[in-house]
Design a protein around this motif. Structure first.
Motif, mmCIF file in Angstrom:
data_model
loop_
_atom_site.group_PDB
_atom_site.id
_atom_site.type_symbol
_atom_site.label_atom_id
_atom_site.label_comp_id
_atom_site.label_asym_id
_atom_site.label_seq_id
_atom_site.Cartn_x
_atom_site.Cartn_y
_atom_site.Cartn_z
ATOM 1 N N TYR A 1 0.835 -1.208 0.000
ATOM 2 C CA TYR A 1 0.000 0.000 0.000
ATOM 3 C C TYR A 1 0.869 1.257 0.000
ATOM 4 O O TYR A 1 0.602 2.221 -0.731
ATOM 5 N N ILE A 2 1.943 1.232 0.817
ATOM 6 C CA ILE A 2 2.842 2.388 0.852
ATOM 7 C C ILE A 2 3.532 2.572 -0.496
ATOM 8 O O ILE A 2 3.698 3.697 -0.988
ATOM 9 N N GLY A 3 3.918 1.440 -1.122
ATOM 10 C CA GLY A 3 4.579 1.533 -2.418
ATOM 11 C C GLY A 3 3.680 2.121 -3.491
ATOM 12 O O GLY A 3 4.135 2.893 -4.352
ATOM 13 N N ASP A 4 2.390 1.769 -3.451
ATOM 14 C CA ASP A 4 1.471 2.320 -4.440
ATOM 15 C C ASP A 4 1.340 3.828 -4.324
ATOM 16 O O ASP A 4 1.022 4.515 -5.305
ATOM 17 N N ARG A 5 1.575 4.361 -3.134
ATOM 18 C CA ARG A 5 1.477 5.804 -2.964
ATOM 19 C C ARG A 5 2.611 6.533 -3.677
ATOM 20 O O ARG A 5 2.479 7.716 -4.013
#
Length: 315
Positions: free
Chosen positions: A67-71
């Motif tokens: 999820y953090i990477g998608d940001r």
């Protein structure tokens, strides 16, 4: 522990308690957590609990970092165009073209305008089959991820059978992954996605073939371990390129769906690895059991023959 004092081939084996303690394998390390805390016999459930919580924590961290990477990843140009952000889409396309050593065609603005007018943003699993290119790229990514998992697990499973400390071997294979991702990021930016993906996959295959040859040619364990680490380096690069291409090939609303499908299919393929890797052991065990059955049958036939012969001589 199981009581095997009865029939060797009995399907019902009664478990018995540990009676004389436990001997630990201290070939590589004399002190380990299982040996110091006695995770055997009545405490054997602790090992299962540790593995259970470790795997679940790993899954949770994977979801969190995903999820953090998608940001941090940029939105796809198509997604931006469908939401009226035509200039942002063109700016992103120019950056992609510059990274790959090309130029944006003059009709790109018109294409983005047409996409924005269409306002069609396919979602869901079926969007993987919306066009031949999307389906083809998904199949290629599934193949790349399946190869990655098979190579990774195969080398890890072989680490304990080459005569070198398996713990240090696995640690070295894990430590080489971070430099591999850094190198593949550099090569993808300098030489483009195509050459980086093909080169890492080709070098990984050559290194894996070298490991196979060294195993059959009875090379030293240290040399085999070094080649296994090299194989993991190129294998990690192959996976890094697959991750990068998956993000760039699929638009924003399809990225996570495609990633789930790719890893699920790769996991199904990987489930066959233990059966393939341990097939020789299974065949050896079946052969031993067959020899044991034949021996018991011969003994029964001999006893029967001697009994009949004794009866005939008596009469």
């Amino acid at each position: 522990m199981y009581n095997q004092s009865d029939d060797f081939h009995s399907s019902s084996k009664n478990p018995v308690q540990c009676q004389h303690g436990w001997d630990y394998d201290d070939t590589w390390f004399s002190l380990t957590v299982p040996s110091q805390m006695s995770w055997v016999c009545d405490n054997r459930h602790v090992t299962n609990d540790v593995l259970f919580y470790a795997q679940n924590i790993g899954v949770a961290l994977g979801l969190l970092f995903g999820y953090i990477g998608d940001r941090w990843f940029p939105e796809s140009p198509r997604w931006l165009a469908c939401r009226g952000r035509e200039e942002d889409a063109l700016r992103l396309l120019k950056r992609i073209a510059t990274t790959n050593g090309g130029q944006l065609p003059p009709y790109a603005r018109q294409v983005m305008r047409n996409v924005g007018k269409a306002q069609r943003d396919r979602k869901g699993f079926l969007s993987l089959f919306s066009s031949w290119n999307v389906f083809k790229n998904t199949v290629l990514l599934i193949t790349a991820r399946s190869t990655h998992l098979l190579t990774l697990q195969s080398i890890v499973m072989m680490s304990g059978g080459v005569g070198v400390n398996p713990f240090l071997s696995v640690a070295a294979q894990g430590a080489i992954q971070l430099p591999a991702y850094c190198v593949v990021h550099f090569t993808a930016a300098c030489f483009g996605r195509c050459w980086s993906a093909v080169g890492s996959a080709l070098l990984s295959g050559i290194a894996a073939a070298a490991v196979s040859f060294m195993l059959t040619a009875n090379f030293s364990g240290l040399a085999i371990t070094l080649m296994m680490v090299i194989t993991q380096f190129f294998r990690t690069g192959t996976n890094g390129m697959a991750n990068l291409q998956s993000v760039e090939v699929h638009h924003t609303c399809l990225r996570q769906i495609a990633a789930c499908v790719e890893w699920t299919a790769a996991g199904v393929v990987m489930s066959a690895l233990p059966y393939v890797a341990l097939m020789e052991l299974i065949l050896d065990r079946q052969e031993r059991e067959q020899r044991e059955r034949d021996r018991e049958q011969r003994e029964k036939d001999r006893d029967k023959f001697l009994s009949e012969l004794k009866t005939d001589m008596t009469t």
